[in-house]
Design an enzyme around this catalytic site. Sequence first.
Site, PDB file in Angstrom:
ATOM      1  N   HIS A 182      21.429   8.197-166.225  1.00 32.28           N
ATOM      2  CA  HIS A 182      22.980   8.296-166.362  1.00 32.28           C
ATOM      3  C   HIS A 182      23.641   9.151-165.168  1.00 32.28           C
ATOM      4  CE1 HIS A 182      26.938   7.208-167.039  1.00 32.28           C
ATOM      5  NE2 HIS A 182      27.205   7.922-167.087  1.00 32.28           N
ATOM      6  N   MET A 202      22.018  -2.782-164.476  1.00 32.94           N
ATOM      7  CA  MET A 202      23.849  -2.474-164.250  1.00 32.94           C
ATOM      8  C   MET A 202      23.641  -3.380-165.532  1.00 32.94           C
ATOM      9  SD  MET A 202      24.315  -0.203-162.672  1.00 32.94           S
ATOM     10  CE  MET A 202      23.808   0.983-161.343  1.00 32.94           C
ATOM     11  N   THR A 224      16.390   4.103-155.881  1.00 40.08           N
ATOM     12  CA  THR A 224      15.610   5.319-155.332  1.00 40.08           C
ATOM     13  C   THR A 224      15.216   5.880-156.353  1.00 40.08           C
ATOM     14  OG1 THR A 224      17.725   6.260-155.132  1.00 40.08           O
ATOM     15  CG2 THR A 224      17.491   5.661-153.197  1.00 40.08           C
ATOM     16  N   ASN A 238      16.880   5.932-170.304  1.00 40.57           N
ATOM     17  CA  ASN A 238      18.434   5.563-169.155  1.00 40.57           C
ATOM     18  C   ASN A 238      18.602   6.776-169.000  1.00 40.57           C
ATOM     19  OD1 ASN A 238      20.009   4.397-167.895  1.00 40.57           O
ATOM     20  ND2 ASN A 238      21.561   4.761-169.556  1.00 40.57           N
TER      21      ASN A 238
HETATM   22  C1  GAR Z   1      21.739   5.894-159.996  1.00 40.88           C
HETATM   23  O1  GAR Z   1      22.558   7.212-159.767  1.00 40.88           O
HETATM   24  C2  GAR Z   1      22.038   5.917-161.451  1.00 40.88           C
HETATM   25  O2  GAR Z   1      21.593   7.046-162.494  1.00 40.88           O
HETATM   26  C3  GAR Z   1      23.003   4.996-161.944  1.00 40.88           C
HETATM   27  O3  GAR Z   1      23.067   4.646-161.049  1.00 40.88           O
HETATM   28  C4  GAR Z   1      22.527   4.575-159.443  1.00 40.88           C
HETATM   29  C5  GAR Z   1      21.401   3.294-159.139  1.00 40.88           C
HETATM   30  O4  GAR Z   1      20.606   3.999-157.916  1.00 40.88           O
HETATM   31  N1  GAR Z   1      23.233   4.152-162.742  1.00 40.88           N
HETATM   32  C6  GAR Z   1      24.360   4.215-163.670  1.00 40.88           C
HETATM   33  O5  GAR Z   1      25.170   4.488-163.439  1.00 40.88           O
HETATM   34  C7  GAR Z   1      23.576   3.141-165.202  1.00 40.88           C
HETATM   35  N2  GAR Z   1      24.473   3.516-166.431  1.00 40.88           N
HETATM   36  P1  GAR Z   1      19.157   3.707-157.561  1.00 40.88           P
HETATM   37  O6  GAR Z   1      18.704   2.141-157.508  1.00 40.88           O
HETATM   38  O7  GAR Z   1      19.191   3.971-156.145  1.00 40.88           O
HETATM   39  O8  GAR Z   1      17.779   4.764-158.565  1.00 40.88           O
END
Ligand code: GAR
Length: 220
Positions: free
Chosen positions: A112, A93, A15, A110
């Site tokens: 977070h 990830m 997203t 990044n």
């Molecule tokens: C998001 O909330 C991002 O901030 C988080 O994973 C989700 C991915 O959503 N990232 C982390 O936790 C990294 N440490 P997405 O694939 O829909 O963008």
Amino acid sequence: MSAKRIAVLVSGGGTNLQALIDAQHRGEIVNGEIAAVIASKPGAYALERAAKAGIPGYVVARKDYPSNQAMTIALVDKLTSLGIDLVVLAGFMVILTEEMVRSYPNAILNVHPALIPSFCGAGYYGLHVHEKALEYGVKVSGATVHFVSEECDGGPIVLQKAVAVEEGDTPEALQRRIMEQAEWVILPRAVSLFCQGRLKVEGRTVRILKPLNLSKECLQ
Ligand code: GAR
């Protein structure tokens, strides 16, 4: 200044990638172009989003390498062969090793899903971050965009946005609100600032420079 070539690294739904694509379509990524999307998993839905937007997608799968270091080296090779200027970790990830930071100093962003230095570091990713925030009982959480350094979630902070925790929030509800109100807003903004050359790192602090305003007198 030539337009910056951006690679977005993803692992799942994408997203945040979609927010970047939408911002690009609205002309809000000034002096930058999403040139590649690279996924750490073959089936990541983010790759479909890239394909729909006509952006080349690639897979550098964690499972194909014996260690995070070997995968990082393969990623750096891919990024350099594509002529990438800015690497964006958008829900990526895998913890990258020092080879990435050395190849792209102050050129990796990044996002977070918390207000760093709270709820960050090893083990704090995705929904776990929101579970921990709710367990702790915070009234405010939010999102952070930061430069990536060799310390996990420890690089200089570019932008942050706070989001209120509401009565009865589940981790999923909080995650969604933080995405909508914070991540999807500050990630495209930070990327655009980088592409315009407006982020200046001074130690731990990132200064945001005013836009270059070339008035007619300057151009004469
Ligand atoms: C998001 O909330 C991002 O901030 C988080 O994973 C989700 C991915 O959503 N990232 C982390 O936790 C990294 N440490 P997405 O694939 O829909 O963008």
